[in-house]
Motif scaffolding. Sequence first.
Motif, short mmCIF file in Angstrom:
data_model
loop_
_atom_site.label_atom_id
_atom_site.label_comp_id
_atom_site.label_asym_id
_atom_site.label_seq_id
_atom_site.Cartn_x
_atom_site.Cartn_y
_atom_site.Cartn_z
N TRP A 199 0.91 -1.22 0.09
CA TRP A 199 -0.04 -0.08 -0.02
C TRP A 199 0.81 1.20 0.08
CZ3 TRP A 199 -0.59 3.96 4.16
CH2 TRP A 199 -1.66 4.52 3.63
N LEU A 200 1.90 1.21 0.74
CA LEU A 200 2.70 2.36 0.94
C LEU A 200 3.38 2.82 -0.45
CD1 LEU A 200 4.47 1.59 4.40
CD2 LEU A 200 2.94 3.64 3.86
N GLU A 201 3.94 1.62 -1.15
CA GLU A 201 4.67 1.58 -2.40
C GLU A 201 3.76 2.21 -3.65
OE1 GLU A 201 6.62 -1.99 -3.17
OE2 GLU A 201 8.35 -1.66 -1.72
N LYS A 202 2.35 1.69 -3.65
CA LYS A 202 1.52 2.01 -4.53
C LYS A 202 1.17 3.47 -4.40
CE LYS A 202 -3.39 1.13 -5.75
NZ LYS A 202 -4.34 0.22 -5.39
N ASN A 203 1.12 3.92 -3.09
CA ASN A 203 1.05 5.49 -3.08
C ASN A 203 1.94 6.48 -3.18
OD1 ASN A 203 -2.21 5.51 -2.64
ND2 ASN A 203 -1.56 3.94 -1.69
N ASP A 204 3.13 5.98 -2.88
CA ASP A 204 4.48 6.71 -2.83
C ASP A 204 4.46 7.35 -1.24
OD1 ASP A 204 6.96 7.42 -3.63
OD2 ASP A 204 6.18 9.36 -4.52
N TYR A 205 4.11 6.62 -0.45
CA TYR A 205 4.03 7.01 1.03
C TYR A 205 5.13 6.21 1.74
CZ TYR A 205 -0.67 8.68 0.23
OH TYR A 205 -2.10 9.07 -0.15
N GLY A 206 5.81 6.92 2.84
CA GLY A 206 6.69 6.40 3.75
C GLY A 206 6.33 6.36 5.04
N ARG A 207 6.98 5.56 5.93
CA ARG A 207 6.90 5.42 7.28
C ARG A 207 7.68 6.64 7.88
NH1 ARG A 207 8.35 0.29 5.67
NH2 ARG A 207 6.82 -1.39 5.40
N VAL A 208 7.28 7.23 8.89
CA VAL A 208 7.97 8.53 9.36
C VAL A 208 7.86 8.64 10.96
CG1 VAL A 208 8.39 10.91 9.29
CG2 VAL A 208 7.94 9.80 7.33
N ALA A 209 8.77 8.73 11.74
CA ALA A 209 8.76 9.06 13.19
C ALA A 209 8.65 10.37 13.35
CB ALA A 209 9.76 8.23 13.92
N MET A 210 7.79 11.02 14.39
CA MET A 210 8.09 12.39 14.52
C MET A 210 8.65 12.55 15.99
SD MET A 210 6.62 13.88 12.15
CE MET A 210 6.40 15.46 12.99
N GLU A 211 8.31 11.61 17.07
CA GLU A 211 8.88 11.68 18.33
C GLU A 211 9.18 10.29 18.77
OE1 GLU A 211 7.54 13.91 22.50
OE2 GLU A 211 6.19 14.18 20.66
N MET A 212 10.35 10.12 19.77
CA MET A 212 10.91 9.06 20.28
C MET A 212 11.23 9.03 21.76
SD MET A 212 13.09 7.20 17.30
CE MET A 212 12.35 6.24 15.88
N LYS A 213 10.91 8.18 22.57
CA LYS A 213 11.41 8.20 23.99
C LYS A 213 11.92 6.90 24.38
CE LYS A 213 9.43 8.18 28.50
NZ LYS A 213 8.07 8.24 29.40
#
Length: 290
Positions: A199-213
């Motif tokens: 699904w990500l590749e089909k839509n040219d989307y990526g996984r992104v982190a905004m905050e980490m602890k």
Amino acid sequence: MPAIDTLHSFVNTWECDENDHLNVQFYFAKIDEADRQFRFLTGLSDAVVGVRRVRHVRYHGELFAAALITVRSSVAFDGPHVLSVVHEMIDASNGRLAATVLDGYAPQPKAAKDLRKRFADVDAPMPEMAAPRSFDAPAAATTDTADVLLKAGALSVNRATVMPRDCTAEGRAEDRFLLNCFTDGAPHLWERTAMTRAWLEKNDYGRVAMEMKLSYGTVLKAGTPVQVMSGFTGVSKKTFSFRHHLFDSAAGRLAAVMDVTALVMDLEARKAVPLSDAARADITRLQLKP
């Protein structure tokens, strides 16, 4: 007093991920180097302030290949910890803030006065941008067992072994190794939802982190086998959260806990996209049970 420069570095192509920006494990690696320099320049050490309990990272802007990096570091006594070390990562070519890191220490409160004197030259107000947003500031408990997590719905997403190349000069596994385990495991969690790789590749989307602890438990040494068990912890319109638990497999002890707030990014527009109803439903269904 102003923060001091603790790192001048560069984003190499091999440090970038499938989203064409600096992978989070290398954010941590560069911050670790800045922290080593800060300790050398100021005399801050575990003997003086105790061990680091928690590292809280917020990502404010992307860093692409060939970006110049400067890190400025300081001590803050007005933060959420008895003593906080603040690292600000700057894109040196344009002055934009890329990330803020808040390291939490818990020396004896009665030592605060002496510590203020010791670190007066690098004492600065904590920047508002470094304040925790998605998660509470204190370190997460590191007492859960694998059996408890399995019953709560956690999934095994990664197994690895600490190698000598993954360790500091003192022989402890580096944060970069922990992040590598977490980031290699996270896609296996995403894949259980409508946000699959296809699904990500089909839509040219990526996984992104905004905050980490990152909360620290036991120390990992070379040769130690580890396992990561993970589960979702919350969801909203555009963001969702999950928690990784990294175990020393041989001892059965929890070595680290990583809380993450993430989103789906349109890789052409470089903007977050709303989560689909199906994705939100999947995350809700798979949330860790109390």
